[in-house]
Write a protein that holds these residues in place. Sequence first.
Motif, PDB file in Angstrom:
ATOM      1  N   THR A   1      -1.114  -5.637   2.345  1.00 12.70           N
ATOM      2  CA  THR A   1      -0.467  -6.259   3.498  1.00 12.70           C
ATOM      3  C   THR A   1      -0.051  -5.193   4.508  1.00 12.70           C
ATOM      4  O   THR A   1       0.127  -4.029   4.155  1.00 12.70           O
ATOM      5  CB  THR A   1       0.768  -7.049   3.045  1.00 12.70           C
ATOM      6  OG1 THR A   1       1.390  -7.669   4.187  1.00 12.70           O
ATOM      7  CG2 THR A   1       1.774  -6.162   2.329  1.00 12.70           C
ATOM      8  N   MET A   2       0.105  -5.640   5.751  1.00 13.66           N
ATOM      9  CA  MET A   2       0.621  -4.780   6.814  1.00 13.66           C
ATOM     10  C   MET A   2       2.098  -5.033   7.087  1.00 13.66           C
ATOM     11  O   MET A   2       2.738  -4.269   7.832  1.00 13.66           O
ATOM     12  CB  MET A   2      -0.169  -5.014   8.108  1.00 13.66           C
ATOM     13  CG  MET A   2      -1.584  -4.480   8.113  1.00 13.66           C
ATOM     14  SD  MET A   2      -2.387  -4.813   9.712  1.00 13.66           S
ATOM     15  CE  MET A   2      -3.911  -3.920   9.513  1.00 13.66           C
ATOM     16  N   LYS A   3       2.602  -6.082   6.525  1.00 14.12           N
ATOM     17  CA  LYS A   3       3.978  -6.472   6.812  1.00 14.12           C
ATOM     18  C   LYS A   3       4.957  -5.559   6.082  1.00 14.12           C
ATOM     19  O   LYS A   3       4.669  -5.050   4.985  1.00 14.12           O
ATOM     20  CB  LYS A   3       4.201  -7.934   6.398  1.00 14.12           C
ATOM     21  CG  LYS A   3       3.403  -8.919   7.250  1.00 14.12           C
ATOM     22  CD  LYS A   3       3.697 -10.345   6.830  1.00 14.12           C
ATOM     23  CE  LYS A   3       2.956 -11.320   7.723  1.00 14.12           C
ATOM     24  NZ  LYS A   3       3.245 -12.716   7.351  1.00 14.12           N
ATOM     25  N   PRO A   4       6.113  -5.350   6.699  1.00 15.75           N
ATOM     26  CA  PRO A   4       7.122  -4.513   6.042  1.00 15.75           C
ATOM     27  C   PRO A   4       7.733  -5.210   4.836  1.00 15.75           C
ATOM     28  O   PRO A   4       7.426  -6.379   4.544  1.00 15.75           O
ATOM     29  CB  PRO A   4       8.168  -4.273   7.151  1.00 15.75           C
ATOM     30  CG  PRO A   4       8.003  -5.429   8.069  1.00 15.75           C
ATOM     31  CD  PRO A   4       6.559  -5.809   8.029  1.00 15.75           C
ATOM     32  N   PHE A   5       8.619  -4.515   4.154  1.00 12.85           N
ATOM     33  CA  PHE A   5       9.225  -5.075   2.935  1.00 12.85           C
ATOM     34  C   PHE A   5       9.973  -6.359   3.241  1.00 12.85           C
ATOM     35  O   PHE A   5      10.624  -6.503   4.238  1.00 12.85           O
ATOM     36  CB  PHE A   5      10.193  -4.041   2.301  1.00 12.85           C
ATOM     37  CG  PHE A   5       9.584  -2.665   2.213  1.00 12.85           C
ATOM     38  CD1 PHE A   5       8.473  -2.431   1.418  1.00 12.85           C
ATOM     39  CD2 PHE A   5      10.116  -1.606   2.939  1.00 12.85           C
ATOM     40  CE1 PHE A   5       7.924  -1.176   1.335  1.00 12.85           C
ATOM     41  CE2 PHE A   5       9.555  -0.350   2.860  1.00 12.85           C
ATOM     42  CZ  PHE A   5       8.460  -0.140   2.071  1.00 12.85           C
TER      43      PHE A   5
ATOM     44  N   VAL B   1      -1.309   0.246   5.217  1.00 15.50           N
ATOM     45  CA  VAL B   1      -1.081  -0.938   4.382  1.00 15.50           C
ATOM     46  C   VAL B   1      -0.256  -0.533   3.167  1.00 15.50           C
ATOM     47  O   VAL B   1      -0.079   0.658   2.876  1.00 15.50           O
ATOM     48  CB  VAL B   1      -2.418  -1.559   3.923  1.00 15.50           C
ATOM     49  CG1 VAL B   1      -3.240  -2.053   5.106  1.00 15.50           C
ATOM     50  CG2 VAL B   1      -3.219  -0.586   3.080  1.00 15.50           C
ATOM     51  N   ARG B   2       0.239  -1.536   2.469  1.00 12.58           N
ATOM     52  CA  ARG B   2       0.905  -1.315   1.192  1.00 12.58           C
ATOM     53  C   ARG B   2       0.420  -2.361   0.194  1.00 12.58           C
ATOM     54  O   ARG B   2      -0.105  -3.401   0.581  1.00 12.58           O
ATOM     55  CB  ARG B   2       2.425  -1.371   1.345  1.00 12.58           C
ATOM     56  CG  ARG B   2       2.956  -2.707   1.792  1.00 12.58           C
ATOM     57  CD  ARG B   2       4.461  -2.655   2.015  1.00 12.58           C
ATOM     58  NE  ARG B   2       4.959  -3.967   2.411  1.00 12.58           N
ATOM     59  CZ  ARG B   2       5.328  -4.919   1.547  1.00 12.58           C
ATOM     60  NH1 ARG B   2       5.261  -4.711   0.240  1.00 12.58           N
ATOM     61  NH2 ARG B   2       5.779  -6.073   1.986  1.00 12.58           N
ATOM     62  N   LYS B   3       0.620  -2.058  -1.062  1.00 13.48           N
ATOM     63  CA  LYS B   3       0.126  -2.956  -2.096  1.00 13.48           C
ATOM     64  C   LYS B   3       0.912  -4.260  -2.076  1.00 13.48           C
ATOM     65  O   LYS B   3       2.141  -4.246  -2.054  1.00 13.48           O
ATOM     66  CB  LYS B   3       0.235  -2.302  -3.473  1.00 13.48           C
ATOM     67  CG  LYS B   3      -0.366  -3.140  -4.580  1.00 13.48           C
ATOM     68  CD  LYS B   3      -0.233  -2.456  -5.940  1.00 13.48           C
ATOM     69  CE  LYS B   3       1.178  -2.620  -6.481  1.00 13.48           C
ATOM     70  NZ  LYS B   3       1.306  -2.135  -7.876  1.00 13.48           N
ATOM     71  N   LEU B   4       0.188  -5.354  -2.083  1.00 17.24           N
ATOM     72  CA  LEU B   4       0.814  -6.669  -2.159  1.00 17.24           C
ATOM     73  C   LEU B   4       0.826  -7.157  -3.602  1.00 17.24           C
ATOM     74  O   LEU B   4       1.879  -7.531  -4.144  1.00 17.24           O
ATOM     75  CB  LEU B   4       0.072  -7.676  -1.269  1.00 17.24           C
ATOM     76  CG  LEU B   4       0.635  -9.089  -1.212  1.00 17.24           C
ATOM     77  CD1 LEU B   4       2.040  -9.078  -0.605  1.00 17.24           C
ATOM     78  CD2 LEU B   4      -0.268 -10.005  -0.387  1.00 17.24           C
ATOM     79  N   LYS B   5      -0.339  -7.147  -4.251  1.00 18.31           N
ATOM     80  CA  LYS B   5      -0.449  -7.541  -5.653  1.00 18.31           C
ATOM     81  C   LYS B   5      -1.861  -7.249  -6.139  1.00 18.31           C
ATOM     82  O   LYS B   5      -2.752  -6.931  -5.345  1.00 18.31           O
ATOM     83  CB  LYS B   5      -0.148  -9.021  -5.847  1.00 18.31           C
ATOM     84  CG  LYS B   5      -1.153  -9.951  -5.185  1.00 18.31           C
ATOM     85  CD  LYS B   5      -0.844 -11.403  -5.507  1.00 18.31           C
ATOM     86  CE  LYS B   5      -1.888 -12.325  -4.855  1.00 18.31           C
ATOM     87  NZ  LYS B   5      -1.651 -13.739  -5.192  1.00 18.31           N
ATOM     88  N   ILE B   6      -2.017  -7.356  -7.425  1.00 24.20           N
ATOM     89  CA  ILE B   6      -3.344  -7.334  -8.051  1.00 24.20           C
ATOM     90  C   ILE B   6      -3.583  -8.743  -8.581  1.00 24.20           C
ATOM     91  O   ILE B   6      -2.828  -9.232  -9.414  1.00 24.20           O
ATOM     92  CB  ILE B   6      -3.426  -6.286  -9.169  1.00 24.20           C
ATOM     93  CG1 ILE B   6      -3.251  -4.888  -8.576  1.00 24.20           C
ATOM     94  CG2 ILE B   6      -4.776  -6.378  -9.893  1.00 24.20           C
ATOM     95  CD1 ILE B   6      -3.247  -3.775  -9.613  1.00 24.20           C
ATOM     96  N   SER B   7      -4.600  -9.393  -8.073  1.00 24.17           N
ATOM     97  CA  SER B   7      -4.826 -10.812  -8.370  1.00 24.17           C
ATOM     98  C   SER B   7      -5.302 -11.007  -9.802  1.00 24.17           C
ATOM     99  O   SER B   7      -5.610 -10.045 -10.527  1.00 24.17           O
ATOM    100  CB  SER B   7      -5.863 -11.391  -7.402  1.00 24.17           C
ATOM    101  OG  SER B   7      -7.135 -10.803  -7.636  1.00 24.17           O
ATOM    102  N   ASP B   8      -5.336 -12.286 -10.201  1.00 22.65           N
ATOM    103  CA  ASP B   8      -5.834 -12.628 -11.542  1.00 22.65           C
ATOM    104  C   ASP B   8      -7.303 -12.243 -11.708  1.00 22.65           C
ATOM    105  O   ASP B   8      -7.766 -12.027 -12.833  1.00 22.65           O
ATOM    106  CB  ASP B   8      -5.659 -14.130 -11.798  1.00 22.65           C
ATOM    107  CG  ASP B   8      -4.197 -14.539 -11.790  1.00 22.65           C
ATOM    108  OD1 ASP B   8      -3.343 -13.653 -12.043  1.00 22.65           O
ATOM    109  OD2 ASP B   8      -3.902 -15.735 -11.533  1.00 22.65           O
TER     110      ASP B   8
ATOM    111  N   VAL C   1       1.384   2.130  -8.644  1.00 19.43           N
ATOM    112  CA  VAL C   1       1.821   2.448  -7.291  1.00 19.43           C
ATOM    113  C   VAL C   1       2.839   1.407  -6.850  1.00 19.43           C
ATOM    114  O   VAL C   1       2.641   0.191  -7.027  1.00 19.43           O
ATOM    115  CB  VAL C   1       0.624   2.489  -6.319  1.00 19.43           C
ATOM    116  CG1 VAL C   1       1.110   2.684  -4.874  1.00 19.43           C
ATOM    117  CG2 VAL C   1      -0.337   3.597  -6.707  1.00 19.43           C
ATOM    118  N   SER C   2       3.949   1.867  -6.270  1.00 17.20           N
ATOM    119  CA  SER C   2       4.999   0.963  -5.810  1.00 17.20           C
ATOM    120  C   SER C   2       4.499   0.157  -4.611  1.00 17.20           C
ATOM    121  O   SER C   2       3.733   0.648  -3.762  1.00 17.20           O
ATOM    122  CB  SER C   2       6.237   1.756  -5.428  1.00 17.20           C
ATOM    123  OG  SER C   2       7.188   0.917  -4.806  1.00 17.20           O
ATOM    124  N   ASP C   3       4.954  -1.086  -4.554  1.00 17.24           N
ATOM    125  CA  ASP C   3       4.586  -1.923  -3.416  1.00 17.24           C
ATOM    126  C   ASP C   3       5.351  -1.540  -2.157  1.00 17.24           C
ATOM    127  O   ASP C   3       5.171  -2.170  -1.107  1.00 17.24           O
ATOM    128  CB  ASP C   3       4.797  -3.399  -3.746  1.00 17.24           C
ATOM    129  CG  ASP C   3       6.236  -3.690  -4.171  1.00 17.24           C
ATOM    130  OD1 ASP C   3       7.072  -2.757  -4.192  1.00 17.24           O
ATOM    131  OD2 ASP C   3       6.524  -4.856  -4.484  1.00 17.24           O
TER     132      ASP C   3
END
Length: 312
Positions: free
Chosen positions: A308-312, A294-301, A235-237
Amino acid sequence: MGFIRRGRSSAAGCVQLTRRAKHAAATVAILVIGLIWRYAAVSVGDCFTDLLPARPDFSRATGLSRVQLLAGPVSGSDSDSNSAEPSDFPIFGQDAAEPVALFKPAGAGAKKIKPSAAPTKPPAERIVRPPLLKAADLRAGDELDGIVVGLRGESHAWVDIGAESDAVLEAGEMQDGFPMTCALPVRKNKEVRCRVLEIDENGRISVTLRSGSIERPPRLKREDENSNPEAFRRVSDEEWLDAEVVTMQTFGVFVNVKPIFGSKPVLAMLHKSQFAGDFATNPTKAIRGGKVKVRKLKISDGNELRVTMKPF
């Protein structure tokens, strides 16, 4: 030969004299030690005698012998002047042949000396506590006075509401909106006015300090949690996703994110540093069951989905 014999006899005589001298010296030493011991014993006895009270001599005071005193009053013409009644002496009782204690014990007419008593506090009033409330007698929406009796990390607090068990006050129910403080908004021993939020099947009572409605969606059960982020790897961030607030803690909220494709929602972490807009102050969003984008920020280790709720 005669000279040699005389020399031997002289030597034997010297040996005998030496032995006798030793015996005599030992005898003298024993006598000296005995005298010293006797003197020491007498001195120690005198010391103890000085410490003890003097023994009364009744024979000198009355002119009677000890045998006469024990036998009772003397008969005859001299009994008026020289006799003494047994009751006149504290060592005798009613019966002259039965001696009693020389000193009268305390309490038998003697004046007692009481130590100075320390000032005592007035007796405290007895606290009458109301009977404990039972979970079966409580209903959602009931207002109760309570006191915070314990804190559990960054997740919840325990509140004594007078029930059989303490109630649970979650971090997301401590105020309207999200608590942006570093610690829980409530502190120990704080008095609160709360409402019963819900009572589960085990009798666990949950309360809230929020205003407004107490309706909440069912809690996400542990067996229904899905933390596997595999559905979001492609899924795109930049893709905005629908999410629902599950629980809140002081460092952020956990949300259930719905993937684009029809798979099971995935539990993700939304840190408070990734808040945007009015989410923290909006009581309809920052609450269990609140709807957010929300949008995907990352997948952690650790293989956890971060959003995140913040825009690009």
